[in-house]
Design a protein around this motif. Structure first.
Motif, PDB file in Angstrom:
ATOM      1  N   PRO A   1     -17.932  52.031  40.092  1.00 51.46           N
ATOM      2  CA  PRO A   1     -18.802  50.857  40.210  1.00 51.46           C
ATOM      3  C   PRO A   1     -18.747  50.172  41.563  1.00 51.46           C
ATOM      4  N   ARG A   2     -17.599  50.173  42.215  1.00 47.77           N
ATOM      5  CA  ARG A   2     -17.471  49.469  43.492  1.00 47.77           C
ATOM      6  C   ARG A   2     -18.200  50.179  44.629  1.00 47.77           C
ATOM      7  N   THR A   3     -18.301  51.486  44.549  1.00 45.07           N
ATOM      8  CA  THR A   3     -18.934  52.257  45.626  1.00 45.07           C
ATOM      9  C   THR A   3     -20.204  52.957  45.138  1.00 45.07           C
ATOM     10  N   ALA A   4     -20.779  52.482  44.033  1.00 40.82           N
ATOM     11  CA  ALA A   4     -21.917  53.180  43.428  1.00 40.82           C
ATOM     12  C   ALA A   4     -23.118  53.253  44.355  1.00 40.82           C
ATOM     13  N   GLN A   5     -23.393  52.166  45.088  1.00 42.23           N
ATOM     14  CA  GLN A   5     -24.566  52.157  45.959  1.00 42.23           C
ATOM     15  C   GLN A   5     -24.453  53.243  47.018  1.00 42.23           C
ATOM     16  N   ARG A   6     -23.297  53.347  47.670  1.00 39.90           N
ATOM     17  CA  ARG A   6     -23.083  54.398  48.671  1.00 39.90           C
ATOM     18  C   ARG A   6     -23.180  55.778  48.024  1.00 39.90           C
ATOM     19  N   SER A   7     -22.613  55.927  46.837  1.00 33.51           N
ATOM     20  CA  SER A   7     -22.617  57.219  46.156  1.00 33.51           C
ATOM     21  C   SER A   7     -24.028  57.653  45.795  1.00 33.51           C
ATOM     22  N   ILE A   8     -24.871  56.702  45.366  1.00 30.34           N
ATOM     23  CA  ILE A   8     -26.258  57.027  45.018  1.00 30.34           C
ATOM     24  C   ILE A   8     -27.006  57.536  46.243  1.00 30.34           C
ATOM     25  N   VAL A   9     -26.778  56.907  47.398  1.00 30.79           N
ATOM     26  CA  VAL A   9     -27.451  57.351  48.627  1.00 30.79           C
ATOM     27  C   VAL A   9     -27.047  58.792  48.958  1.00 30.79           C
ATOM     28  N   TRP A  10     -25.749  59.087  48.876  1.00 26.12           N
ATOM     29  CA  TRP A  10     -25.288  60.448  49.153  1.00 26.12           C
ATOM     30  C   TRP A  10     -25.871  61.443  48.150  1.00 26.12           C
ATOM     31  N   LEU A  11     -25.933  61.041  46.886  1.00 27.46           N
ATOM     32  CA  LEU A  11     -26.459  61.950  45.862  1.00 27.46           C
ATOM     33  C   LEU A  11     -27.919  62.286  46.130  1.00 27.46           C
TER      34      LEU A  11
END
Length: 427
Positions: free
Chosen positions: A144-154
């Motif tokens: 949850p803390r890094t979800a925004q960054r993870s979504i961009v990478w995905l």
């Protein structure tokens, strides 16, 4: 001193392990998204003519069946979102992959259209359980803390789905029937997506930042909160969903009718070349956003994405039959569509937080699929009855309505900002 050093070293190890887990989850999801979009979506347009000949249907009926399937998937999407919140995204994606395997196999074996249509509907239902609408919540639930960054990478990784599966499907279809291609696709989902999604169903380990704050390891990590005040969430969500619906209409209509549309504008000769610029432009926009848009508000990014789509249509209308204008259109439209995929996951998180994220994603996916299933037919009807320029103008108008809806969300945020004590920044 030694105890403090050991504590800092322990936190460093835990942080490194957390980063490794996050990247491994992104890599696994990236592979399943490429396979999921490639086998369940991008391959259909290539195989549709052979399906029509084999089933004895006009080709329009095959695409009509796809519209019915997409509409059904849109109606099911809110249920999928609720299942994701209740049972976990990993479990839902595992069930979706199993459903995809069975649906592809049944579709490949369908003796007639009466069997083909239910199997195609099952494929689209599986799609709502394994594609972005489920993958984004999985990242939010696990990181949850890094979800925004993870979504961009995905989205950057998954953006290669069309680039890989359009030629791969064409290559397979060169020496296989469409039924055999679907069997291969079923095998890919069975051997790769099912085990990877089952692996992603494992419990998330403790967040080192949570441990540093003194929270017990058994407690879930704190979820990021949204920027919209509770009293205004319904209005903000309706405006955001409307913006996504307008963008879905523009994106779906133009992508399905790309070649006929360019042909009507006197650009049919370079239609394939123009289309080839679309995929790389999507990936390029995501890469640019990753490098330069780290501190950019997700609402501003959503507005940029919304403006690029109708802006590209206006440019095409004003410059046709210019080849340079058509190529610029493809680049701008591809970039807008690429950013649209990102903000579909990050904007709801930024506005409303992680709690209930799966349910909201299901609702958003429902709107996008329902509008997307109607858009190609509506655009074709307008194009044939009123002309290509009218169709493009009306589509551009809807695109600018999306920008207006997002601007209204921004006004709502400025007028009723949450107190600093009750809002926290989204990473």
């Amino acid at each position: 001193m030694r105890a403090g050093q050991r504590g800092r070293r322990l936190m460093q190890i835990l942080t490194e392990r957390s980063d490794v887990r996050a990247w491994s989850d992104i890599a696994a999801l990236g592979l399943t998204q490429i396979i999921g979009y490639g086998t369940l979506y991008y391959s259909f347009g290539i195989l549709a003519p052979a399906m029509a000949r084999d089933l004895g249907w006009p080709e329009e009926w095959v695409f009509g069946a796809l519209s019915i399937a997409l509409l059904t998937g849109g109606l099911i999407a809110p249920w999928s979102g609720r299942w994701i919140d209740r049972f976990g995204a990993g479990r839902v994606m595992t069930a979706g992959s199993v459903t995809a395997v069975l649906a592809l196999a049944v579709c490949a074996a369908a003796p007639s259209g009466f069997t083909f249509l239910p199997a195609l509907i099952a494929i689209e239902i599986a799609s709502t359980m394994v594609q972005y609408g489920a993958a984004f919540p999985l990242l939010v639930q696990r990181h949850p803390r890094t979800a925004q960054r993870s979504i961009v990478w995905l989205t950057l990784i998954a953006g290669f789905a069309s680039t890989l599966f359009w030629p791969f499907t064409s290559w397979l279809h060169g020496f296989m029937s469409w039924r055999e291609v679907y069997i291969v696709f079923a095998a890919l989902n069975l051997m790769l997506c099912v085990p990877l999604h089952a692996w992603l169903s494992r419990p998330a380990e403790a967040d080192p930042k949570t441990l540093r704050a003194g929270q017990p390891a058994s407690d879930p990590p704190e979820s990021p909160q949204g920027s919209v005040a509770p009293a205004n969430r319904r209005t903000a969500f309706i405006l955001m969903a409307a913006a996504f619906a307008f963008q879905s209409f523009v994106s779906s209509a133009v992508l399905v009718h790309m070649l006929p549309m360019l042909g009507s504008l006197g650009l049919g000769v370079i239609g394939v070349t123009v289309g080839a610029l679309f995929g790389p432009s999507q990936v390029a926009s995501r890469l640019i956003n990753m490098i330069f848009g780290r501190n950019l508000s997700q609402l501003i990014l959503a507005a940029v994405a919304a403006a690029l789509l109708p802006g590209a249509l206006v440019l095409l209308t004003l410059t046709a039959p210019s080849i340079a204008g058509a190529m610029a259109f493809a680049v701008l439209f591809g970039m807008g569509n690429g950013l649209y995929s990102i903000v579909g996951g990050t904007l709801p998180l930024a506005l409303f937080g992680a709690d209930g994220y799966g349910r909201r994603q299901g609702q958003i996916m429902s709107v996008r699929l329902i509008v997307g299933s109607v858009a190609p037919f509506a655009f074709a009807l307008i194009m044939h009855q009123l002309g290509i320029h009218t169709a493009l103008g009306m589509s551009a108008g809807l695109g600018f309505c999306a920008v207006a809806a997002l601007a209204m969300v921004a006004v709502l945020l400025r007028r009723t900002a949450m107190p600093a004590s009750t809002a926290s920044a989204v990473p």
